[in-house]
Write an enzyme that holds these catalytic residues in place. Structure first.
Site, PDB file in Angstrom:
ATOM      1  N   GLU A 141      40.102  46.485  45.193  1.00 41.85           N
ATOM      2  CA  GLU A 141      40.292  47.709  44.397  1.00 41.85           C
ATOM      3  C   GLU A 141      41.401  47.532  43.360  1.00 41.85           C
ATOM      4  OE1 GLU A 141      38.693  50.685  44.774  1.00 41.85           O
ATOM      5  OE2 GLU A 141      37.552  50.297  46.603  1.00 41.85           O
ATOM      6  N   ARG A 177      38.328  52.441  57.826  1.00 45.54           N
ATOM      7  CA  ARG A 177      38.576  53.243  56.613  1.00 45.54           C
ATOM      8  C   ARG A 177      37.786  52.689  55.426  1.00 45.54           C
ATOM      9  NH1 ARG A 177      39.814  51.841  52.196  1.00 45.54           N
ATOM     10  NH2 ARG A 177      41.713  50.726  52.789  1.00 45.54           N
ATOM     11  N   SER A 213      38.951  40.377  39.074  1.00 43.84           N
ATOM     12  CA  SER A 213      39.869  41.266  38.349  1.00 43.84           C
ATOM     13  C   SER A 213      39.312  41.689  36.998  1.00 43.84           C
ATOM     14  CB  SER A 213      41.219  40.561  38.142  1.00 43.84           C
ATOM     15  OG  SER A 213      41.816  40.302  39.382  1.00 43.84           O
ATOM     16  N   PHE A 265      46.944  41.858  29.920  1.00 46.08           N
ATOM     17  CA  PHE A 265      45.924  41.068  30.638  1.00 46.08           C
ATOM     18  C   PHE A 265      44.707  40.775  29.786  1.00 46.08           C
ATOM     19  CE2 PHE A 265      46.082  45.519  31.953  1.00 46.08           C
ATOM     20  CZ  PHE A 265      44.833  45.983  31.571  1.00 46.08           C
ATOM     21  N   HIS A 268      47.358  43.877  43.354  1.00 50.14           N
ATOM     22  CA  HIS A 268      48.700  44.418  43.112  1.00 50.14           C
ATOM     23  C   HIS A 268      49.140  44.107  41.672  1.00 50.14           C
ATOM     24  CE1 HIS A 268      52.758  45.626  44.385  1.00 50.14           C
ATOM     25  NE2 HIS A 268      53.204  44.606  43.664  1.00 50.14           N
ATOM     26  N   ARG A 311      62.538  47.016  74.664  1.00 47.44           N
ATOM     27  CA  ARG A 311      62.820  45.584  74.725  1.00 47.44           C
ATOM     28  C   ARG A 311      64.333  45.362  74.809  1.00 47.44           C
ATOM     29  NH1 ARG A 311      61.278  40.525  76.157  1.00 47.44           N
ATOM     30  NH2 ARG A 311      62.194  38.962  74.768  1.00 47.44           N
TER      31      ARG A 311
HETATM   32  P1  FAD Z   1      40.931  37.109  40.971  1.00 47.70           P
HETATM   33  O1  FAD Z   1      40.517  38.130  39.980  1.00 47.70           O
HETATM   34  O2  FAD Z   1      40.479  35.704  40.759  1.00 47.70           O
HETATM   35  O3  FAD Z   1      42.520  37.132  41.100  1.00 47.70           O
HETATM   36  C1  FAD Z   1      43.258  36.072  41.728  1.00 47.70           C
HETATM   37  C2  FAD Z   1      44.731  36.234  41.377  1.00 47.70           C
HETATM   38  O4  FAD Z   1      44.901  36.167  39.955  1.00 47.70           O
HETATM   39  C3  FAD Z   1      45.301  37.590  41.809  1.00 47.70           C
HETATM   40  O5  FAD Z   1      46.621  37.436  42.254  1.00 47.70           O
HETATM   41  C4  FAD Z   1      45.291  38.396  40.516  1.00 47.70           C
HETATM   42  O6  FAD Z   1      46.273  39.447  40.510  1.00 47.70           O
HETATM   43  C5  FAD Z   1      45.612  37.321  39.508  1.00 47.70           C
HETATM   44  N1  FAD Z   1      45.166  37.672  38.161  1.00 47.70           N
HETATM   45  C6  FAD Z   1      43.884  37.837  37.728  1.00 47.70           C
HETATM   46  N2  FAD Z   1      43.877  38.163  36.420  1.00 47.70           N
HETATM   47  C7  FAD Z   1      45.184  38.219  36.036  1.00 47.70           C
HETATM   48  C8  FAD Z   1      45.839  38.538  34.810  1.00 47.70           C
HETATM   49  N3  FAD Z   1      45.169  38.857  33.698  1.00 47.70           N
HETATM   50  N4  FAD Z   1      47.176  38.492  34.779  1.00 47.70           N
HETATM   51  C9  FAD Z   1      47.902  38.193  35.894  1.00 47.70           C
HETATM   52  N5  FAD Z   1      47.345  37.903  37.081  1.00 47.70           N
HETATM   53  C10 FAD Z   1      45.996  37.923  37.143  1.00 47.70           C
HETATM   54  N6  FAD Z   1      34.205  44.236  45.440  1.00 47.70           N
HETATM   55  C11 FAD Z   1      33.141  45.074  45.243  1.00 47.70           C
HETATM   56  O7  FAD Z   1      32.588  45.138  44.150  1.00 47.70           O
HETATM   57  N7  FAD Z   1      32.660  45.846  46.271  1.00 47.70           N
HETATM   58  C12 FAD Z   1      33.211  45.820  47.519  1.00 47.70           C
HETATM   59  O8  FAD Z   1      32.753  46.538  48.428  1.00 47.70           O
HETATM   60  C13 FAD Z   1      34.323  44.927  47.768  1.00 47.70           C
HETATM   61  N8  FAD Z   1      34.842  44.799  49.031  1.00 47.70           N
HETATM   62  C14 FAD Z   1      35.760  43.786  49.270  1.00 47.70           C
HETATM   63  C15 FAD Z   1      36.131  43.479  50.594  1.00 47.70           C
HETATM   64  C16 FAD Z   1      36.983  42.419  50.851  1.00 47.70           C
HETATM   65  C17 FAD Z   1      37.302  42.040  52.274  1.00 47.70           C
HETATM   66  C18 FAD Z   1      37.557  41.679  49.774  1.00 47.70           C
HETATM   67  C19 FAD Z   1      38.498  40.544  50.031  1.00 47.70           C
HETATM   68  C20 FAD Z   1      37.204  41.986  48.470  1.00 47.70           C
HETATM   69  C21 FAD Z   1      36.300  43.020  48.195  1.00 47.70           C
HETATM   70  N9  FAD Z   1      35.853  43.273  46.894  1.00 47.70           N
HETATM   71  C22 FAD Z   1      34.799  44.144  46.672  1.00 47.70           C
HETATM   72  C23 FAD Z   1      36.304  42.410  45.783  1.00 47.70           C
HETATM   73  C24 FAD Z   1      37.702  42.726  45.283  1.00 47.70           C
HETATM   74  O9  FAD Z   1      37.714  43.915  44.565  1.00 47.70           O
HETATM   75  C25 FAD Z   1      38.175  41.496  44.488  1.00 47.70           C
HETATM   76  O10 FAD Z   1      38.480  40.485  45.446  1.00 47.70           O
HETATM   77  C26 FAD Z   1      39.399  41.809  43.631  1.00 47.70           C
HETATM   78  O11 FAD Z   1      39.034  42.605  42.537  1.00 47.70           O
HETATM   79  C27 FAD Z   1      40.069  40.530  43.106  1.00 47.70           C
HETATM   80  O12 FAD Z   1      39.138  39.686  42.508  1.00 47.70           O
HETATM   81  P2  FAD Z   1      39.110  38.134  42.906  1.00 47.70           P
HETATM   82  O13 FAD Z   1      39.064  38.041  44.392  1.00 47.70           O
HETATM   83  O14 FAD Z   1      38.020  37.508  42.132  1.00 47.70           O
HETATM   84  O15 FAD Z   1      40.516  37.562  42.469  1.00 47.70           O
END
Ligand code: FAD
Length: 387
Positions: free
Chosen positions: A366, A89, A137, A386, A369, A270
């Site tokens: 995307e 998907r 984020s 935020f 949560h 089961r």
């Molecule tokens: P962070 O932003 O570092 O967040 C870490 C934690 O901190 C989370 O729990 C978050 O909720 C929390 N947090 C952050 N800011 C705040 C706040 N202000 N207040 C409270 N809590 C907060 N991106 C693309 O551009 N293109 C893609 O095709 C794509 N595909 C993906 C495929 C996979 C398998 C994965 C794992 C990710 C993909 N992503 C893609 C990236 C994805 O969108 C990001 O991982 C996501 O936006 C979270 O960013 P981060 O991993 O840097 O986490």
């Protein structure tokens, strides 16, 4: 799929047809191979041609060889594909909502003619480069830049976690024009451009049947006509994400279905204690009652959002609610179903653990949560927590 409120009665005949067609395709072509792909950590590229032939790529777009399905039809396609695997998907979501959609919505006529028909046929695969190693984020903080240089732009930066990166022929790269304080624009970058490199991210325990990459752009020179001319600022990537998140909220209904159906069948067969199937125990029945309610709530939210979308009344905040609610529900259901299978639940002999692992990514990408929680909090209170 449990359909407790007979939601199917709201579907138009062509929506039922596309749902049933994709359902049969997933049974015949995806389910027999997906467990092995997940185990090996490979994406089933052999399915791309068939997915395209069914008209599933960019299927809610009009013209340019796209199927022009309704919003509900698009949602049902995502639901059925994710009943197979979130990775399959995700491939379709990225191709349709994150690459074809911005070309369709913000591209020049020449860009649309050049890319969309071939992307609908699966001849060109796309990826969407927004996230960076230090900006997930908060993508507005991105450091990727595009510098104006005569008849070209020169792009530099790193994108991370990019679905389809290593199989893409074109990347939508979001970059700030002029420098890190510049305005965000989208660029269509052919992946064979000098200075562009995609590196596969290994050792994932989630979305294993999906290609995830890091993109490195070092002095990547593209002609001026590579820019998406009709959007500027974060509105560009955010509107793509709104479209993809709508599909995710529908998609996870399929993951819920796969887990629920598997656990129900297992529980009826089961036998534990006094020769009785575990489905006869009250605590197990309570789990099914809770899951049925959560699936029904999720279906109703998805359907109502599709109706609002068709009326052009769907706000990004509505999409935050359905993405947040439905993915959380799917994750809880997968975990409960895993429990119902006992020890067998942790193996790849059954689809549940695969879905459970995948949904951890869907919970995060995307918009995490919690970020969607804050978007809804802002909508209620008028205060952005935020920022
Ligand atoms: P962070 O932003 O570092 O967040 C870490 C934690 O901190 C989370 O729990 C978050 O909720 C929390 N947090 C952050 N800011 C705040 C706040 N202000 N207040 C409270 N809590 C907060 N991106 C693309 O551009 N293109 C893609 O095709 C794509 N595909 C993906 C495929 C996979 C398998 C994965 C794992 C990710 C993909 N992503 C893609 C990236 C994805 O969108 C990001 O991982 C996501 O936006 C979270 O960013 P981060 O991993 O840097 O986490």
């Amino acid at each position: 799929m449990p359909d407790f409120f007979d939601i199917s009665r709201h579907l138009a005949p062509e929506e039922r047809t596309i749902r049933d067609t994709v359902h049969a395709f997933v049974d015949a072509r995806v389910l027999p191979i997906i467990g092995e792909h997940f185990e090996r950590g490979t994406f089933p590229t052999e399915l791309i041609g068939e997915i395209a032939e069914l008209g599933l790529l960019g299927c809610n777009l009009q013209g340019y060889g796209c199927a022009g399905l309704s919003d509900i039809g698009y949602g049902l396609v995502m639901q059925e594909l994710e009943r197979g695997d979130s990775g399959v998907r995700s491939f379709a979501s990225v191709q349709g909502s994150l690459v074809m959609y911005p070309i369709h919505a913000f591209g020049s006529e020449e860009q649309k003619e050049r890319y969309l028909p071939k992307m609908a046929k699966g001849e060109i695969i796309g990826c969407f480069g927004l996230t960076e190693p230090d900006f997930g984020s908060n993508p507005a903080g991105m450091r990727t830049v595009a510098i104006d240089d005569g008849d070209s732009y020169v792009l530099n930066g790193t994108k991370r976690w990019i679905t389809n990166g290593n199989i893409a022929g074109v990347a939508v790269v979001w970059a700030k024009v002029g420098g890190v304080d510049g305005e965000v624009h989208g660029f269509l970058v052919p992946t064979d451009t000098k200075g562009f490199e995609a590196r596969t991210i290994h050792k994932k325990m989630s979305l294993r049947a999906s290609v995830t990459s890091e993109l490195i752009l070092e002095d990547v020179r593209v002609k001026k006509d590579a820019i998406l001319p009709n959007v500027r600022g974060m509105k560009g990537p955010l509107s793509c994400l709104t479209s993809a998140r709508f599909g995710i909220a529908w998609g996870v209904l399929g993951a819920m279905q796969a887990c629920f159906d598997c656990a129900l069948d297992y529980a009826k067969h089961r036998v534990q204690f006094a020769g009785k199937p575990i489905a006869s125990h009250q605590l197990v029945q309570q789990k099914f009652a809770e899951m049925l309610t959560a699936i029904t709530n999720s279906q109703l939210q998805a359907l109502e959002a599709a109706r609002l979308k068709a009326e052009k009344k769907l706000r990004p905040q509505h999409v935050s609610m359905i993405k947040r609610h439905n993915v959380h529900a799917a994750l809880e259901i997968a975990r409960t179903c895993r429990d119902i299978l006992g020890g067998n639940g942790i193996t790849l002999e059954y689809p549940i653990m695969r879905h459970l692992c995948n949904l951890e990514t869907v919970f995060t990408y995307e918009g995490t949560h919690d970020v969607h929680t804050l978007i809804l909090g802002q909508d209620v209170t008028g205060i952005a927590a935020f920022e």
